[in-house]
Design an enzyme around this catalytic site. Sequence first.
Site, mmCIF file in Angstrom:
data_model
loop_
_atom_site.group_PDB
_atom_site.id
_atom_site.type_symbol
_atom_site.label_atom_id
_atom_site.label_comp_id
_atom_site.label_asym_id
_atom_site.label_seq_id
_atom_site.Cartn_x
_atom_site.Cartn_y
_atom_site.Cartn_z
ATOM 1 N N GLU A 113 0.783 -1.300 0.131
ATOM 2 C CA GLU A 113 0.190 -0.074 0.085
ATOM 3 C C GLU A 113 0.768 1.397 0.071
ATOM 4 O O GLU A 113 1.867 1.401 0.549
ATOM 5 C CB GLU A 113 -0.878 -0.098 1.147
ATOM 6 C CG GLU A 113 -2.121 0.716 1.237
ATOM 7 C CD GLU A 113 -3.129 0.636 2.221
ATOM 8 O OE1 GLU A 113 -3.620 -0.470 2.066
ATOM 9 O OE2 GLU A 113 -3.380 1.446 2.939
ATOM 10 N N ASP A 115 0.089 5.441 0.785
ATOM 11 C CA ASP A 115 -1.030 6.088 1.063
ATOM 12 C C ASP A 115 -0.933 7.585 1.248
ATOM 13 O O ASP A 115 0.084 7.922 1.664
ATOM 14 C CB ASP A 115 -1.353 5.694 2.412
ATOM 15 C CG ASP A 115 -1.877 4.173 2.662
ATOM 16 O OD1 ASP A 115 -2.552 3.991 1.786
ATOM 17 O OD2 ASP A 115 -1.442 3.603 3.722
ATOM 18 N N GLU A 117 -3.125 10.191 3.166
ATOM 19 C CA GLU A 117 -4.485 10.281 3.848
ATOM 20 C C GLU A 117 -4.661 11.583 4.640
ATOM 21 O O GLU A 117 -3.695 11.960 5.370
ATOM 22 C CB GLU A 117 -4.052 9.056 4.870
ATOM 23 C CG GLU A 117 -4.212 7.639 4.520
ATOM 24 C CD GLU A 117 -3.892 6.518 5.254
ATOM 25 O OE1 GLU A 117 -4.628 5.480 5.352
ATOM 26 O OE2 GLU A 117 -3.040 6.625 6.076
#
Length: 293
Positions: A113, A115, A117
């Site tokens: 992953e 990210d 965010e």
Amino acid sequence: MALLCFFLVIFLYPFSSFAQGPPSPGYYPSSRVPSIGFNQAFRTLWGSQHQTLDQNALTIWLDKSSGSGFKSINSYKSGYFSAAMKLQPGYTAGTITCFYLSNNEAYPGDHDEIDLEFLGTTPGKPYTLQTNVWMKGSGDGSVITGREMKFHLWFDPTKDFHNYAILWNPTEIIFFVDDVPIRRYARKSDETFPLKPMWAYGSIWDASSWATEGGKYKADYSYQPFVGKYNNFKIAGCGGNAPASCPPAMGSPARTGGLSRQQYAAMAWVHNNYKVYDYCRDSSRDHKHTPEC
């Protein structure tokens, strides 16, 4: 005295304006990638009743019943991925509004992953933009090992749309905000770098247990709905089944990777003024799981 004030305004105003924004990176990856329609590149993943699409501008929201998310139609093994986002002002504690790459559905328990965010906040405090890179599901297989680097921004992300991008190629990951590189994560070993094909995602969801000041402030649904807005989607890269000859995306004028001197200067300005957390500098963490530190 009035004349003195006039000259102070004239001479100091440019410097105060400069202080509000980073120096020019000199290279603009977003200008090299055309925008793409949401329906051309993405599909609703969950919470369809919490999504609206108006002329390629996507709105998603979270209330007590559900959040919402979307996913790219295709997978990629490298590329440039971006979206313009505008966040909700006011009380948004406990919520996450994000744009990221992942292969969690294809490799449950062993996924990678990357990210971007936005961690919700309370009135009077800025949003925190958390960047993260992790691979193989949970670090060494027994503990979750995040590689978080967090920033405040030099603008208010609730006032207007700004472009947020991830560039991922076989040698590096670069995070951009309005084409300014804010973080570069180099491939130092196969064990510390995501290599499996991933999809692009976006979502808004309740992460009350940790999102805001370590979980101190929870989502308060008296403020619902919590809204995230997206537009100007861009994807350019090598598909998951592309041949090895597919040229990877680059984040700088140099075709050998890395960043230019001007880009590094812009990134240094961001780090010096707006970086608020770096996992490698966290003495409370066990860095045997993050050997790149």
